[in-house]
Enzyme design. Sequence first.
Site, short mmCIF file in Angstrom:
data_model
loop_
_atom_site.label_atom_id
_atom_site.label_comp_id
_atom_site.label_asym_id
_atom_site.label_seq_id
_atom_site.Cartn_x
_atom_site.Cartn_y
_atom_site.Cartn_z
N HIS A 59 139.30 57.88 34.32
CA HIS A 59 139.76 58.04 32.93
C HIS A 59 138.77 58.87 32.11
O HIS A 59 139.15 59.58 31.19
CB HIS A 59 139.94 56.68 32.26
CG HIS A 59 141.23 56.00 32.58
ND1 HIS A 59 142.46 56.53 32.25
CD2 HIS A 59 141.49 54.81 33.19
CE1 HIS A 59 143.42 55.69 32.63
NE2 HIS A 59 142.86 54.65 33.22
N CYS B 199 148.29 51.09 35.70
CA CYS B 199 147.43 51.55 34.60
C CYS B 199 148.09 51.21 33.28
O CYS B 199 149.30 51.43 33.12
CB CYS B 199 147.23 53.06 34.73
SG CYS B 199 146.17 53.75 33.45
N HIS C 290 138.91 53.95 39.42
CA HIS C 290 140.06 54.15 38.52
C HIS C 290 139.58 54.33 37.08
O HIS C 290 140.01 55.26 36.38
CB HIS C 290 141.01 52.94 38.64
CG HIS C 290 142.19 52.98 37.72
ND1 HIS C 290 143.49 53.04 38.17
CD2 HIS C 290 142.27 52.94 36.37
CE1 HIS C 290 144.31 53.06 37.13
NE2 HIS C 290 143.60 52.98 36.02
N GLU C 291 138.67 53.44 36.64
CA GLU C 291 138.21 53.52 35.25
C GLU C 291 137.40 54.79 35.00
O GLU C 291 137.56 55.44 33.96
CB GLU C 291 137.37 52.28 34.88
CG GLU C 291 138.13 50.97 34.89
CD GLU C 291 139.47 51.03 34.23
OE1 GLU C 291 139.63 51.75 33.22
OE2 GLU C 291 140.41 50.39 34.74
NI NI Z 1 144.06 53.11 33.95
#
Ligand code: NI
Length: 189
Positions: free
Chosen positions: A153, A107, A149-150
């Site tokens: 966030h 990341c 993953h995004e």
């Molecule tokens: Ni990330």
Amino acid sequence: MAILKIARMGHPVLGRPADPVSDPAAPAMARLIADMMETMADAQGIGLAAPQVHVPLRIVLFFVPPGRAADPHALEGDPAGPVPLTCLINPEIEPLDDATEDGWEACLSVPGLTGLVPRFKHIRYRGLAPDGRLIDRKAQGFHARVVQHECDHLDGVLYPRRMHDLATLGFVEEIQRSKTPPSDKEEAA
Ligand code: NI
């Protein structure tokens, strides 16, 4: 356009839920997305979420290069194929079954580190493109991983919180040098 500063783990903007975008067509959104694209390219990332550039809004970017696609030769639109640079506004994810798999993640907000993270193997996701079009796709493997993953966030979650075993968290340089390096190269998102 501008290269934006990337927030690192510990900054509060990475730990809070991001707000929905109320006016995707606003000129300020187009500017932000252009700056995010430039920032991601400069950092050589394959994904970036707006909170990573200190903007708490539900916007993500990502792409899947042919080398990371389950089937590099699959046609565009195939869940197993490469994916061109995609921007999703107000995205939503739906797992298509309970199957999960571990994979190495990195990341841009956790620089230098990598770890094994379980993710759903098969998902469907939806979101608005910057031009207002609805994007509605199925994804598997790495494609599904980068989207999860995004979107994490946007909920204030960094990948170490998804890990089952923090013993696999380490510096990319050390893990690549070790006796049993991961087969995947880590690209940060
Ligand atoms: Ni990330």
